[in-house]
Design an enzyme around this catalytic site. Structure first.
Site, mmCIF file in Angstrom:
data_model
loop_
_atom_site.group_PDB
_atom_site.id
_atom_site.type_symbol
_atom_site.label_atom_id
_atom_site.label_comp_id
_atom_site.label_asym_id
_atom_site.label_seq_id
_atom_site.Cartn_x
_atom_site.Cartn_y
_atom_site.Cartn_z
ATOM 1 N N SER A 99 0.882 -1.173 0.000
ATOM 2 C CA SER A 99 0.000 0.000 0.000
ATOM 3 C C SER A 99 0.916 1.219 0.000
ATOM 4 O O SER A 99 2.107 1.102 0.329
ATOM 5 C CB SER A 99 -0.830 -0.009 1.296
ATOM 6 O OG SER A 99 -1.378 1.277 1.557
ATOM 7 N N TYR A 118 -1.450 -1.017 10.672
ATOM 8 C CA TYR A 118 -1.633 -1.262 9.233
ATOM 9 C C TYR A 118 -0.388 -0.821 8.464
ATOM 10 O O TYR A 118 0.163 -1.554 7.646
ATOM 11 C CB TYR A 118 -2.870 -0.508 8.747
ATOM 12 C CG TYR A 118 -3.217 -0.749 7.292
ATOM 13 C CD1 TYR A 118 -3.864 -1.911 6.898
ATOM 14 C CD2 TYR A 118 -2.901 0.196 6.313
ATOM 15 C CE1 TYR A 118 -4.190 -2.137 5.562
ATOM 16 C CE2 TYR A 118 -3.227 -0.011 4.983
ATOM 17 C CZ TYR A 118 -3.870 -1.180 4.602
ATOM 18 O OH TYR A 118 -4.182 -1.396 3.275
#
Ligand code: NAD
Length: 258
Positions: free
Chosen positions: A145, A158
């Protein structure tokens, strides 16, 4: 879409929805046979239905990527059914709970790291083992990401998991380069999926996050899938250990919402 994955057997984890489902169908359109892994049986069978509707062949295997025995059984199933494994997209992931570190529970930290980071490591371990057994050769893409490249206040677990995926990708690529197994990662900004919806649909958040995408829109699952198919194809034959950013200009314009 050409037939660039003809004769190859592919695996997509988290193929029950979103980017994973889109990639599984695109693998099939490029003529790969596709093993779809995920936790949800009904959605997994729906993805297989889409693969068949596209003229392809596939199967679903219920798998929790954070469990070694389940990942090992998944790779075995792919080999039992289709004879080999050539390409894999280690995509399964969760957003976890986005709160400041002081409010984050140990359970949530563990769960996020277990699925997003350990899950990718487990998949790599058994995928590489199988590819080496076949004499080498193959291509693997890991889902990171843009939060694997920059931090996010309130998204520490995350972001740490996705930074970890990038380190894992580089190390695995170095270990397998001579065996002709290429290992790369993709780093999307916000993509229109159920995860994107869960994280960014509140109006104020949506408006701000959208303003960080210079293209003025979020990504579409198919735009990530197209890149993954290319990275898995022989057209990307000199690419390994890289993290490909797909972000509508987000990082180019970081700190300057437009
Ligand atoms: P999604 O929620 O539709 O897909 C995630 C998939 O992973 C689901 O099918 C889910 O069931 C599966 N999954 C979760 N935990 C699992 C486990 N333990 N074992 C097996 N499968 C599991 O959302 P998405 O946006 O398609 O997410 C796919 C990947 O893309 C994730 O890794 C996510 O972190 C990453 N990503 C998403 C965005 C975004 O904005 N949507 C941006 C960058 C990266």
């Amino acid at each position: 879409m050409t037939q660039e994955l003809e004769g190859k057997v592919g695996l997509v984890t988290g193929g029950t929805s979103g980017i994973g489902r889109e990639t599984a169908v695109l693998f099939a359109k490029a003529r790969a046979k596709v093993v779809v892994a995920g936790r949800r049986e009904q959605e997994g069978q729906e993805t297989v239905g889409l693969i068949r509707a596209a003229g392809g062949d596939g199967l679903f295997m219920k798998t929790d990527v954070s469990k070694a025995s389940e990942v090992e059984a998944l790779i075995q199933k792919a080999v039992d059914k289709f004879g080999r494994l050539d390409i894999a997209f280690n995509n399964a992931g969760i957003e976890g709970v986005w709160v400041p570190i002081l409010k984050q529970s140990e359970e949530d930290w563990d769960r996020t790291i277990d699925i997003n980071l350990k899950g990718v490591w487990l998949c790599l371990k058994y995928e590489i083992r199988q590819m080496l057994k076949q004499g080498g050769g193959g291509a693997i893409v890991n889902m990171a990401s843009i939060t694997g490249l920059v931090g996010g206040a309130g998204a520490a677990a995350y972001s740490a998991s996705k930074h970890g995926v990038i380190g894992l990708t580089k190390s695995a690529a170095l270990e397998t380069a001579r065996s002709k197994i290429r290992i790369n990662a993709v780093c999307p900004a916000v993509v229109e999926t159920s995860m994107g919806e869960r994280l960014f649909s509140a109006p104020a958040v949506h408006k701000y996050v959208l303003s960080c995408h210079p293209m003025g829109r979020f990504g579409r699952p198919t735009e990530i899938a197209e890149a993954v198919v290319w990275m898995c194809s022989d057209r990307a034959s000199f690419m390994t250990g890289q993290s490909l950013v797909l972000d509508g200009g987000f990082l180019a314009g970081q700190n300057s919402p437009s």
